[in-house]
Design a protein around this motif. Structure first.
Motif, PDB file in Angstrom:
ATOM      1  N   MET A   1       0.845  -1.193   0.000  1.00 13.22           N
ATOM      2  CA  MET A   1       0.000   0.000   0.000  1.00 13.22           C
ATOM      3  C   MET A   1       0.884   1.249   0.000  1.00 13.22           C
ATOM      4  SD  MET A   1      -3.099   1.280   0.132  1.00 13.22           S
ATOM      5  CE  MET A   1      -4.178  -0.093   0.563  1.00 13.22           C
ATOM      6  N   ASN A   2       0.777   2.003  -1.034  1.00 17.27           N
ATOM      7  CA  ASN A   2       1.557   3.243  -1.111  1.00 17.27           C
ATOM      8  C   ASN A   2       0.801   4.223  -1.987  1.00 17.27           C
ATOM      9  OD1 ASN A   2       3.411   5.299  -1.439  1.00 17.27           O
ATOM     10  ND2 ASN A   2       4.695   4.139  -2.854  1.00 17.27           N
ATOM     11  N   PHE A   3       0.099   5.160  -1.361  1.00 20.86           N
ATOM     12  CA  PHE A   3      -0.758   6.077  -2.099  1.00 20.86           C
ATOM     13  C   PHE A   3       0.029   7.356  -2.384  1.00 20.86           C
ATOM     14  CE2 PHE A   3      -5.551   7.231  -2.368  1.00 20.86           C
ATOM     15  CZ  PHE A   3      -5.348   7.812  -3.605  1.00 20.86           C
ATOM     16  N   ASP A   4       1.098   7.221  -3.132  1.00 16.21           N
ATOM     17  CA  ASP A   4       1.883   8.401  -3.497  1.00 16.21           C
ATOM     18  C   ASP A   4       2.541   8.118  -4.845  1.00 16.21           C
ATOM     19  OD1 ASP A   4       2.927  10.901  -3.343  1.00 16.21           O
ATOM     20  OD2 ASP A   4       4.305  10.484  -1.697  1.00 16.21           O
ATOM     21  N   PHE A   5       3.009   9.177  -5.488  1.00 14.40           N
ATOM     22  CA  PHE A   5       3.638   8.999  -6.783  1.00 14.40           C
ATOM     23  C   PHE A   5       5.032   8.415  -6.645  1.00 14.40           C
ATOM     24  CE2 PHE A   5       0.856  12.808  -7.800  1.00 14.40           C
ATOM     25  CZ  PHE A   5      -0.111  12.045  -8.424  1.00 14.40           C
ATOM     26  N   TRP A 253      -6.950   7.813  -7.483  1.00 19.29           N
ATOM     27  CA  TRP A 253      -7.382   6.418  -7.355  1.00 19.29           C
ATOM     28  C   TRP A 253      -7.932   5.922  -8.694  1.00 19.29           C
ATOM     29  CZ3 TRP A 253     -12.875   4.855  -6.412  1.00 19.29           C
ATOM     30  CH2 TRP A 253     -13.007   3.468  -6.242  1.00 19.29           C
TER      31      TRP A 253
ATOM     32  N   MET B   1       2.956   4.454  -7.033  1.00 21.67           N
ATOM     33  CA  MET B   1       1.617   4.310  -6.453  1.00 21.67           C
ATOM     34  C   MET B   1       1.180   2.859  -6.563  1.00 21.67           C
ATOM     35  SD  MET B   1      -1.810   6.501  -7.429  1.00 21.67           S
ATOM     36  CE  MET B   1      -1.029   8.069  -7.049  1.00 21.67           C
ATOM     37  N   ASP B   2       0.803   2.296  -5.426  1.00 25.45           N
ATOM     38  CA  ASP B   2       0.277   0.937  -5.443  1.00 25.45           C
ATOM     39  C   ASP B   2      -0.786   0.818  -4.360  1.00 25.45           C
ATOM     40  OD1 ASP B   2      -0.341  -1.679  -5.539  1.00 25.45           O
ATOM     41  OD2 ASP B   2       1.655  -2.434  -5.036  1.00 25.45           O
ATOM     42  N   LEU B   3      -2.038   0.763  -4.768  1.00 30.04           N
ATOM     43  CA  LEU B   3      -3.123   0.749  -3.791  1.00 30.04           C
ATOM     44  C   LEU B   3      -3.587  -0.665  -3.460  1.00 30.04           C
ATOM     45  CD1 LEU B   3      -5.114   3.860  -5.005  1.00 30.04           C
ATOM     46  CD2 LEU B   3      -3.215   3.673  -3.428  1.00 30.04           C
ATOM     47  N   THR B   4      -2.734  -1.623  -3.760  1.00 30.66           N
ATOM     48  CA  THR B   4      -3.037  -2.981  -3.315  1.00 30.66           C
ATOM     49  C   THR B   4      -2.161  -3.281  -2.107  1.00 30.66           C
ATOM     50  OG1 THR B   4      -1.391  -3.785  -4.864  1.00 30.66           O
ATOM     51  CG2 THR B   4      -3.681  -3.857  -5.581  1.00 30.66           C
ATOM     52  N   LEU B   5      -2.512  -4.312  -1.375  1.00 30.96           N
ATOM     53  CA  LEU B   5      -1.701  -4.700  -0.233  1.00 30.96           C
ATOM     54  C   LEU B   5      -0.510  -5.501  -0.729  1.00 30.96           C
ATOM     55  CD1 LEU B   5      -4.485  -5.763   2.294  1.00 30.96           C
ATOM     56  CD2 LEU B   5      -3.289  -3.570   2.114  1.00 30.96           C
ATOM     57  N   GLU B   9       1.409  -7.588   3.809  1.00 32.17           N
ATOM     58  CA  GLU B   9       0.221  -6.914   4.343  1.00 32.17           C
ATOM     59  C   GLU B   9      -1.027  -7.774   4.143  1.00 32.17           C
ATOM     60  OE1 GLU B   9       2.045  -2.460   3.323  1.00 32.17           O
ATOM     61  OE2 GLU B   9       0.484  -3.317   2.043  1.00 32.17           O
ATOM     62  N   ILE B  68       0.280   0.898   8.616  1.00 30.70           N
ATOM     63  CA  ILE B  68      -0.563   0.142   7.682  1.00 30.70           C
ATOM     64  C   ILE B  68      -1.269  -0.991   8.417  1.00 30.70           C
ATOM     65  CG2 ILE B  68      -0.518  -1.384   5.661  1.00 30.70           C
ATOM     66  CD1 ILE B  68       0.170   1.260   4.663  1.00 30.70           C
ATOM     67  N   LEU B 291      -9.979   6.599   0.944  1.00 33.26           N
ATOM     68  CA  LEU B 291      -8.835   7.029   0.124  1.00 33.26           C
ATOM     69  C   LEU B 291      -8.040   8.130   0.813  1.00 33.26           C
ATOM     70  CD1 LEU B 291     -10.643   7.094  -3.324  1.00 33.26           C
ATOM     71  CD2 LEU B 291      -8.888   5.469  -2.608  1.00 33.26           C
ATOM     72  N   THR B 298       0.114   7.324   4.079  1.00 30.84           N
ATOM     73  CA  THR B 298       1.343   7.319   3.275  1.00 30.84           C
ATOM     74  C   THR B 298       2.187   8.543   3.627  1.00 30.84           C
ATOM     75  OG1 THR B 298       0.222   6.153   1.475  1.00 30.84           O
ATOM     76  CG2 THR B 298       2.250   7.278   0.931  1.00 30.84           C
TER      77      THR B 298
END
Lengths: 340, 378
Positions: A1-5, A253, B1-5, B9, B68, B291, B298
């Motif tokens: 999980m990493n919500f950044d560029f 997103w 950017m990676d919104l998966t676990l 995790e 997390i 979100l 992050t």
């Protein structure tokens, strides 16, 4: 999980911000808007940097990056209110890349990617697309509606320019009258990408309008204090932050799903467009209120952002239409009429 | 950017999800005392499985969980509709204060019993005349013969009638600016000088209490962080309260939203275009809360400390939960008026969501001043 560029994406964002801030000082934007024209030199420069083809596959002459990189550019273009024919061109490219045949892609994408061709995209209702950005000077127009999708050469379509409230961008009404080729593939990823590009632009517009409000609230003094010290004003600014950040989270997103989780893309794109359409307008409106009388004058720059926000909100599906789509896609009851 | 676990995790989440499915304590039994003991048992189970004090460093009995993992823990607890463990205030606020500001003796004395649920903690911050302006509080502590004598009144103390310890902020110096004259104590609740009276809220439940304190005694070794440092110590805990709660809050309202959609479907209201618009808007806002929370996490992980952005999810959550319960009652129509409807309780209880843990107005002040850099009125 990493919500950044990523570092590369951060670099794209920084470069875009700096370049656009330099090329589009507000006096320049105003001069172009009042003349109803675009900055051809700047467009040439953006073409040389490969911006129009950022999301187009390399084999069609693009940079082969994704929708995330596209929304990064779009957000900065919105922040700068850059008068260049970028958005509609990108939307058409996304649609052809998603739904075009191999032949259609080879015919149109390289020109769109390099900017040698100009493309535009519109949503058809009935037999007409009423609000197509940059159709007048386009070489090719993609029309998307409930009846199907078509690629039409400009010369074969009826194009009638319309004056909208947003003088920083040119619009037209378009009728294909049966001309052009059908796009047979699944157009929805392309349309979703286009909708996300508009949401990103709205996010950039909202960010700029909020920054203008905050700066004004610090500088403007009434009753012996900066007006930003009064909660009626500061809480309005806090609300702007909430809505701008919401539009941004939804857009990022959505862009990420386009590249990594396509099964969620349509829902995410409609969420982003619904939220950003409302947020863009409300933030600009509240910013005008914070500015008071000066914000209502032609002389002040804010109204250009306000108008862009409203027209973007109406473009490619309104907030209400996209909310209906969200209801539909998130399994609320029985589907009612939703936009394409 | 990676919104998966990431794989680790996801493995953590799956393990937790399976554990919760197996050990879920079920609904609270009727009766306040029975419900309390039920949740104390739940605390014990969490402790034995290593899920109590989950974010605490390992040396103090925690797991040293990453942000997390904490967010996933909150999401999964909400998803499983697991009740809060009974000593949540001790774990979220008391323990972290002792860990950050306490002496070794204090850590030995208090930390383990917080995690096991043997000793319940409550919070004595707010007073009848000091709500949002907490630093103006008047409860007074005076030193006499090596111990402190405390007199004053506190309010909104959850579980005060069950608590062994109270995190108490009191004024120890009247002659300095208000923020500098405060000291943080851990007060023993088991003394005659502390009287607890239940406070019935608009739902009729006595979820909170009032404390009437008349020369209660606190030994000097129960002072945390030094005389006059009470404000700074208290603020640590408030930041802890807000950081990372967004993800759990989002998971909670997401469940509420599913229940509402189900209700709307059963009642045929989900074909009404106006209701559909409102449901869709809530769907969007619930997703945005999730979100924004993850995006905030992050940022915290990159920067290392919780910041003022934690105020955004708290504000959003309150608005969403209020709008959600309002829509449910609209869908119910006339039956929405009935006292025994579960949505009536939720409608009424959610009125506090924009007050408890920082009013929306205070959160907006924090955002305006500390995120946007607007000038202070004060």
């Amino acid at each position: 999980m990493n919500f950044d560029f990523s570092d590369d994406q951060q670099a794209i964002k920084r470069t875009a911000k700096d370049l656009l801030a330099d090329r589009f000082k507000f006096e320049r934007v105003r001069e172009l808007a009042e003349a109803g024209s675009y900055d051809d030199d700047a467009w040439k420069e953006l073409r040389e940097l490969g911006w129009p083809g950022i999301f187009i596959e390399e084999r069609y002459g693009g940079q082969g990056l994704g929708v995330v990189e596209l929304v990064i550019l779009m957000e900065e273009l919105g922040y700068a209110l850059a008068p260049v024919p970028f958005l509609s061109n990108a939307a058409a490219g996304l649609m052809i890349q998603a739904a075009g045949s191999e032949e259609q892609k080879q015919r149109w994408l390289p020109g769109i990617a390099s900017g040698e061709l100009r493309a535009a995209a519109g949503l058809v209702r009935g037999d007409e697309a009423k609000l197509v950005p940059d159709a007048d000077e386009a070489d090719v127009i993609v029309l998307c509606g409930a009846e199907g999708r078509r690629v039409v050469e400009r010369s074969a379509a009826d194009v009638e320019t319309v004056a909208t409230m947003d003088s920083t961008r040119r619009y037209a009404r378009v009728r294909a009258n049966g001309a052009g080729d059908a796009l047979e593939g699944d157009h929805r990823p392309g349309m979703s990408g286009a909708v996300l590009a508009a949401a990103a632009e709205l996010t950039g517009v909202a960010q700029r309008a909020m920054e203008m409000a905050v700066q004004y609230a610090r500088d403007r003094k009434q009753f012996g204090r900066p007006i930003g010290a009064y909660q009626a004003v500061s809480h309005s600014c806090a609300q702007m932050l909430l809505e701008t950040e919401g539009a941004r989270s939804a857009t990022y997103w959505g862009a990420w799903t386009a590249d990594a989780e396509p099964e969620t893309l349509e829902l995410a794109a409609s969420m982003a467009k619904a939220y950003a359409s409302d947020a863009g307008w409300r933030v600009c409106s509240s910013s005008l209120q914070v500015h008071g009388g000066i914000g209502f004058t032609w002389e002040h720059n804010l109204h250009f952002f306000l108008k862009r926000a409203k027209v973007d909100a109406l473009l490619w599906g309104s907030a209400s239409e996209h909310r209906e789509r969200v209801a539909d896609l998130s399994a609320v009851g029985v589907a009612a009429g939703a936009p394409a | 950017m990676d919104l998966t676990l990431s794989p680790s995790e996801a493995a953590f989440r799956d393990e937790l999800r399976a554990w919760l499915a197996e050990h879920h304590p079920g609904e609270d039994p009727p009766g306040d005392d029975e419900a309390f003991e039920h949740r104390r048992d739940w605390q014990r189970k969490l402790f034995e499985a290593g899920y109590a004090g989950f974010s605490w460093p390992k040396e103090y009995g925690g797991r040293g969980a990453t942000l997390i993992e904490q967010a996933l823990f909150g999401e999964e607890m909400a998803r499983a509709k697991a009740p809060q463990p009974v000593n949540v205030l001790g774990m979220v606020m008391g323990g972290p204060v002792v860990i950050t500001h306490g002496t070794d003796e204090q850590k030995d004395r208090w930390l383990r019993a917080i995690l096991t649920g043997e000793e319940i903690w409550c919070q004595g911050f707010s007073e009848p005349e000091s709500g949002s302006d907490l630093a103006s509080l008047k409860t007074k502590a005076v030193k006499s013969n090596g111990e402190w004598l405390v007199t004053g009144q506190k309010v909104w103390t959850t579980y005060a009638h069950k608590a062994k310890w109270c995190m108490l902020v009191a004024r120890t110096d009247q002659d300095v600016p208000k923020h500098q004259g405060l000291t943080y104590f851990i007060m023993d609740m088991e003394q005659e000088e502390v009287q607890v009276r239940p406070l019935h809220q608009i739902t009729k439940e006595p979820e909170f209490n009032e404390l009437f304190i008349e020369e209660a005694r606190i030994p000097d070794e129960n002072l945390v962080g030094g005389v006059g440092n009470g404000w700074a110590v208290a603020i640590t805990t408030l930041m802890n309260e807000r950081a990372g709660l967004g993800a759990a809050a989002a998971a909670g309202v997401r469940i509420g939203l599913e229940e509402l959609k189900q209700l709307a479907h059963e009642r045929g209201a989900d074909e009404d275009p106006v209701i559909r618009q409102r449901l869709a808007q809530l769907t969007i806002e619930v997703e945005l809360l999730r979100l924004n929370s993850w995006r905030g996490l992050t940022q915290i992980m990159k920067r290392g400390v919780p910041g003022p952005e934690g105020s955004l999810p708290k504000w959003q959550w309150g608005e969403i939960n209020q709008a959600l319960t309002e829509l449910a009652v609209d869908v119910l129509g006339e039956e929405g008026a009935y006292w025994d409807s579960p949505w009536t309780y939720r409608l009424l209880r959610s009125r506090a969501n924009s007050i408890e843990g920082g009013t929306t107005e205070i959160l907006k002040n924090i955002i305006a001043e500390r995120v946007l850099g607007l000038p202070k009125l004060r």
